[in-house]
Design an enzyme around this catalytic site. Structure first.
Site, mmCIF file in Angstrom:
data_model
loop_
_atom_site.group_PDB
_atom_site.id
_atom_site.type_symbol
_atom_site.label_atom_id
_atom_site.label_comp_id
_atom_site.label_asym_id
_atom_site.label_seq_id
_atom_site.Cartn_x
_atom_site.Cartn_y
_atom_site.Cartn_z
ATOM 1 N N ARG A 250 61.840 -26.794 -36.974
ATOM 2 C CA ARG A 250 62.075 -25.947 -38.142
ATOM 3 C C ARG A 250 61.149 -24.751 -38.035
ATOM 4 N NH1 ARG A 250 64.775 -23.389 -42.112
ATOM 5 N NH2 ARG A 250 63.425 -22.813 -43.848
ATOM 6 N N ASP A 253 59.194 -19.516 -42.577
ATOM 7 C CA ASP A 253 58.388 -18.358 -42.942
ATOM 8 C C ASP A 253 57.835 -18.554 -44.355
ATOM 9 O OD1 ASP A 253 58.835 -16.996 -40.520
ATOM 10 O OD2 ASP A 253 60.790 -16.355 -41.224
ATOM 11 N N ARG A 299 59.680 -12.411 -46.623
ATOM 12 C CA ARG A 299 60.304 -11.790 -45.447
ATOM 13 C C ARG A 299 59.423 -10.718 -44.851
ATOM 14 N NH1 ARG A 299 65.791 -10.438 -48.276
ATOM 15 N NH2 ARG A 299 66.358 -12.486 -49.073
ATOM 16 N N ASP A 337 64.646 -6.996 -44.546
ATOM 17 C CA ASP A 337 63.815 -8.012 -43.902
ATOM 18 C C ASP A 337 62.912 -7.331 -42.873
ATOM 19 O OD1 ASP A 337 63.016 -10.250 -42.101
ATOM 20 O OD2 ASP A 337 64.494 -11.390 -43.246
ATOM 21 N N ARG A 339 60.648 -9.463 -40.904
ATOM 22 C CA ARG A 339 59.989 -10.564 -40.193
ATOM 23 C C ARG A 339 60.024 -10.395 -38.675
ATOM 24 N NH1 ARG A 339 62.848 -15.500 -43.202
ATOM 25 N NH2 ARG A 339 64.503 -13.919 -43.287
ATOM 26 N N SER A 361 67.821 -25.102 -39.330
ATOM 27 C CA SER A 361 67.877 -23.721 -39.824
ATOM 28 C C SER A 361 69.324 -23.274 -39.925
ATOM 29 C CB SER A 361 67.112 -22.779 -38.890
ATOM 30 O OG SER A 361 67.274 -21.436 -39.281
#
Length: 423
Positions: A250, A253, A299, A337, A339, A361
């Site tokens: 997994r 964030d 994010r 986003d 990330r 995910s």
């Protein structure tokens, strides 16, 4: 460089020089050579970001960069000696990690130091010679306990085995903290930009905090002042890197409001708990489970921005709804986003992973970089509907419509949203 100014503190202490590192002093460098991508620690050389001897540095920034200002306060207030060097006695890793083939591939790992946990052993001679080298990775063992695990045991989904999962609900883990270490040429290639352009933007968007980014092209490693990650490994870590070892994983964030305090506007904690459950199950089957916990709040837009978006979503005309979910974020932050999951697979390569049997995910933004980096994914595991909080339905419907993985067949409304909004 040279002394350009002297400061005297408010207590009348003797002045001391300010050493500027924006330009090297000709002929003064004593920095060890750094050959990124070398498979051997000695050949690669240590990452040195010493504050006391700029001439010995071969990296920009400082270790524990996100905490550097607290360290400055500790020194300024007299609680910490500026020249303190850590005593690494008995700090060696609690489990052996690597080496793996990817450690010698400068394209596979560009955002962390593969030898970061081996500093005291690999560079003992340099440390004994006075060089200030710090680990950027630490490996320890721990127990974790979450009420969701107890609930899973009561429901019969998990059973204690005395090794991975104990009767009291504790799960045994190997816990690894990793600070970011960026190899700038590799980072630039990963994003398809020139190293010069990358350096310029890093310099400008940090308010000029690191002038070496634009004045020291010879320093090609950067320790950015951002949060790192924590890994939680379930099962026998000696099985990592073996083709027969099955892996559950997994990639998570950070979402402090949900992960820690149980906020029900998103699925973060339920999905994290679901991932841990899958990791425990895999470890009990003889494989290894991996949770990668990245410090990328909201994010990577930050928690203030995230809360502003929450307000905008709930107050907009028509209320909180799936088709406006990403639009509200973009209105506030300018982007949906930040990330940048392109860097995320590095840690998987560091662990010697070439195949993930169960990827817990639904995010295509995570799935795509993993596969594109050469890691095969056998199965993707969505979050069960019964684990989704009622207030998080808007988020989940928006993500599914935008292309997130789901085993369900999308209805007409979801397809309409997806047509107008794709991640």
């Amino acid at each position: 460089m040279t002394t350009l100014n002297r400061l005297r503190d408010g207590k009348g202490a003797a002045p001391r020089p300010i050493i500027l590192t924006s330009h090297p002093k000709p002929g003064a460098s004593t920095a060890p050579a750094l050959r990124w991508g070398a498979a051997d620690a000695q050949e690669r050389g240590p990452v040195v970001a010493t504050l006391q001897n700029p001439a010995a540095r071969n990296a920009i920034g400082t270790h524990a960069g996100s905490y550097a200002l607290y360290r400055a306060l500790a020194v300024a207030s007299g609680q910490l000696k500026a020249d303190h060097k850590p005593d690494f006695h008995n700090t060696r890793p609690a489990a052996t990690i690597g080496p793996f083939p990817a450690w010698g591939d400068p394209e596979k790992i560009v955002s962390l130091d593969p030898f970061g946990h081996l500093v005291p052993e690999a560079y003992a001679e340099a440390l004994a010679g006075g060089l200030d080298i710090r680990p950027s990775i630490a490996v320890t063992r721990a127990h974790i306990n979450m009420p969701e695990l107890t609930a899973a045991m009561q429901a019969g989904r998990l059973k204690p085995d005395g090794e991975v999962l104990l009767e009291n609900g504790d799960a045994r883990v190997t816990k690894i903290a990793i600070e970011p270490v960026w190899w700038l040429p590799g980072i630039a290639r990963r994003f398809g930009v020139s190293e010069t352009e990358l350096r310029r933007n890093l310099f400008e968007q940090t308010g000029g905090m690191f002038p070496e980014l634009v004045t020291r092209p010879d320093l090609r490693v950067f320790l950015p002042p951002i949060g790192g990650m924590t890994l939680y490994l379930f099962g026998d870590t000696d099985k990592l890197g073996k083709t027969e070892t099955q892996i559950a994983c997994r990639i998570h964030d950070e979402c402090n409001g949900s992960d820690v305090f149980g906020s029900d506007i998103c699925t973060c904690r339920p999905y994290l708990a679901h991932g841990i459950e899958a990791c425990i199950g895999m470890a009990q089957e003889g494989g290894v489970g991996i949770i990668v916990y990245n410090r990328k709040e909201g994010r990577a837009l930050g928690e203030v921005t995230k809360f502003l978006v929450y307000n905008a979503r709930k107050r907009q005309e028509g209320g909180d709804r799936a088709e406006a979910y990403f639009t509200r974020t973009e209105c506030v932050a300018g982007v949906q986003d930040m990330r940048f999951q392109e860097l995320m697979p590095d840690v998987l390569h560091w662990l010697g992973i070439t195949r993930i049997d169960r990827l817990v995910s639904m995010s295509n933004m995570k799935f795509a970089p993993i596969v594109e980096s050469g890691i095969a994914v056998v199965q993707r595991i969505p979050i069960p509907d019964e684990l989704i909080p009622a207030d998080a339905r808007v988020e989940m419907d928006a993500k599914k419509a935008a292309g997130y993985f789901t085993e369900a067949v999308p209805d007409a409304a979801e397809l309409a949203i997806a047509k107008g909004r794709a991640l």
